[in-house]
Scaffold this motif. Structure first.
Motif, mmCIF file in Angstrom:
data_model
loop_
_atom_site.group_PDB
_atom_site.id
_atom_site.type_symbol
_atom_site.label_atom_id
_atom_site.label_comp_id
_atom_site.label_asym_id
_atom_site.label_seq_id
_atom_site.Cartn_x
_atom_site.Cartn_y
_atom_site.Cartn_z
ATOM 1 N N VAL A 171 20.626 13.710 -22.785
ATOM 2 C CA VAL A 171 18.577 13.427 -22.454
ATOM 3 C C VAL A 171 18.015 12.483 -22.682
ATOM 4 C CG1 VAL A 171 16.840 15.654 -22.928
ATOM 5 C CG2 VAL A 171 19.221 16.661 -22.541
ATOM 6 N N HIS A 172 16.558 12.872 -21.822
ATOM 7 C CA HIS A 172 16.050 11.014 -21.875
ATOM 8 C C HIS A 172 14.906 11.714 -22.173
ATOM 9 C CE1 HIS A 172 18.755 7.970 -21.335
ATOM 10 N NE2 HIS A 172 20.041 9.141 -20.644
ATOM 11 N N TYR A 173 14.196 12.215 -22.855
ATOM 12 C CA TYR A 173 12.554 12.165 -23.469
ATOM 13 C C TYR A 173 11.713 10.976 -23.736
ATOM 14 C CZ TYR A 173 9.149 14.771 -24.720
ATOM 15 O OH TYR A 173 7.461 15.774 -25.869
ATOM 16 N N LEU A 183 13.097 21.470 -20.409
ATOM 17 C CA LEU A 183 12.549 21.350 -19.600
ATOM 18 C C LEU A 183 12.274 19.927 -17.891
ATOM 19 C CD1 LEU A 183 11.464 23.711 -17.351
ATOM 20 C CD2 LEU A 183 9.068 22.486 -18.113
ATOM 21 N N GLY A 184 12.958 19.879 -17.496
ATOM 22 C CA GLY A 184 13.025 19.069 -16.432
ATOM 23 C C GLY A 184 14.203 18.504 -15.067
ATOM 24 N N SER A 185 14.843 17.746 -15.106
ATOM 25 C CA SER A 185 15.538 17.865 -14.111
ATOM 26 C C SER A 185 16.817 16.344 -14.774
ATOM 27 C CB SER A 185 14.360 17.115 -12.629
ATOM 28 O OG SER A 185 14.478 15.420 -12.747
ATOM 29 N N VAL A 186 18.192 17.005 -13.456
ATOM 30 C CA VAL A 186 19.406 16.162 -13.779
ATOM 31 C C VAL A 186 19.403 15.530 -12.754
ATOM 32 C CG1 VAL A 186 21.646 16.357 -13.167
ATOM 33 C CG2 VAL A 186 20.691 18.732 -13.658
ATOM 34 N N GLN A 187 19.192 13.722 -13.197
ATOM 35 C CA GLN A 187 19.372 12.586 -12.227
ATOM 36 C C GLN A 187 20.718 13.061 -11.870
ATOM 37 O OE1 GLN A 187 16.504 10.998 -12.092
ATOM 38 N NE2 GLN A 187 15.993 12.707 -14.276
ATOM 39 N N LYS A 188 20.692 11.113 -10.745
ATOM 40 C CA LYS A 188 22.105 11.141 -9.665
ATOM 41 C C LYS A 188 23.240 11.110 -10.581
ATOM 42 C CE LYS A 188 19.051 10.318 -5.201
ATOM 43 N NZ LYS A 188 18.779 9.289 -5.382
ATOM 44 N N ASP A 189 22.392 9.841 -11.589
ATOM 45 C CA ASP A 189 23.734 9.232 -12.502
ATOM 46 C C ASP A 189 24.065 10.296 -13.250
ATOM 47 O OD1 ASP A 189 22.067 9.968 -14.314
ATOM 48 O OD2 ASP A 189 22.423 7.393 -14.943
ATOM 49 N N GLY A 190 23.613 11.635 -13.476
ATOM 50 C CA GLY A 190 24.223 13.258 -14.320
ATOM 51 C C GLY A 190 23.572 13.074 -15.416
ATOM 52 N N GLY A 191 22.269 11.832 -15.882
ATOM 53 C CA GLY A 191 22.040 12.412 -17.192
ATOM 54 C C GLY A 191 20.712 13.116 -16.732
ATOM 55 N N PHE A 192 19.565 13.310 -17.836
ATOM 56 C CA PHE A 192 19.295 14.785 -17.932
ATOM 57 C C PHE A 192 17.313 14.019 -18.106
ATOM 58 C CE2 PHE A 192 15.877 18.267 -19.242
ATOM 59 C CZ PHE A 192 16.808 19.400 -17.829
ATOM 60 N N THR A 193 16.695 14.252 -17.649
ATOM 61 C CA THR A 193 15.155 13.437 -17.675
ATOM 62 C C THR A 193 14.000 14.758 -17.814
ATOM 63 O OG1 THR A 193 15.459 11.052 -16.764
ATOM 64 C CG2 THR A 193 13.438 12.055 -16.750
ATOM 65 N N ALA A 194 14.252 14.631 -19.170
ATOM 66 C CA ALA A 194 13.036 16.042 -20.271
ATOM 67 C C ALA A 194 11.096 15.339 -20.090
ATOM 68 C CB ALA A 194 13.615 15.934 -21.099
#
Length: 167
Positions: free
Chosen positions: A88-90, A107-118
């Motif tokens: 997760v990146h916040y 709360l956020g979205s999953v990125q194309k690389d599989g990471g999560f941006t909150a």
């Protein structure tokens, strides 16, 4: 047209209007629905990158990294449910109750690389809070049995199994 036929057409027109209004309302709400997912669910069935979700689990001990970019704190940490882990990146200040090994909902979205941006991170509000899906996964894998107390620290999941009672 007879009176009965006219009434039938009025009822049909009213039903069509009500149905249209309901369809438009449901369509508007569907874009605002935010689903809760555990890390293993995100790994197994990743949502679309533009879809906002709530990611819940435990913060992996030792995974928190903090840097400052453009005078803003940037945090990255891993969230796990005992089966899978998502990074997760916040950007922002984490809540006061945020700790490694504790429950968190991002709360956020999953990125194309599989990471999560909150866009928002919520820490647990008391000792007993844990996302339902995470608790069920820990019980299912035998890493926690609620009969024997609160959930284990995330750092000890790999070494623990639930205690079995004789019967």
């Amino acid at each position: 047209m007879t009176r009965k036929t006219r009434r039938l057409w009025i009822v049909i027109a009213c039903l069509a209007c009500i149905s249209s209004a309901a369809a438009l309302t449901l369509r508007a709400f569907s874009s605002n629905i935010v689903f809760f997912m555990a890390p293993s669910q995100v790994k197994a069935h990743p949502p679309a990158p533009d879809r906002t979700i709530r990611l819940g689990g435990m913060v992996v001990a030792g995974s928190l990294h903090r840097i400052t970019e453009h005078d803003a704190p940037v945090n990255s940490f891993n969230v796990t449910d005992g089966q899978a882990s998502v990074e997760v990146h916040y950007t922002g200040i984490l809540p006061d109750l945020f700790r490694e090994g504790q429950s968190v909902v991002a709360l956020g979205s999953v990125q194309k690389d599989g990471g999560f941006t909150a866009s928002e991170v919520l820490a647990k509000h008391d000792e007993t809070y844990m996302p339902k899906e995470v608790a069920e996964e820990l019980k299912r894998t035998g890493k926690w049995d609620p009969r024997f107390g609160k959930a284990p620290d995330a750092a000890s999941w790999d070494t623990m199994t639930a205690k079995k009672t004789g019967g």
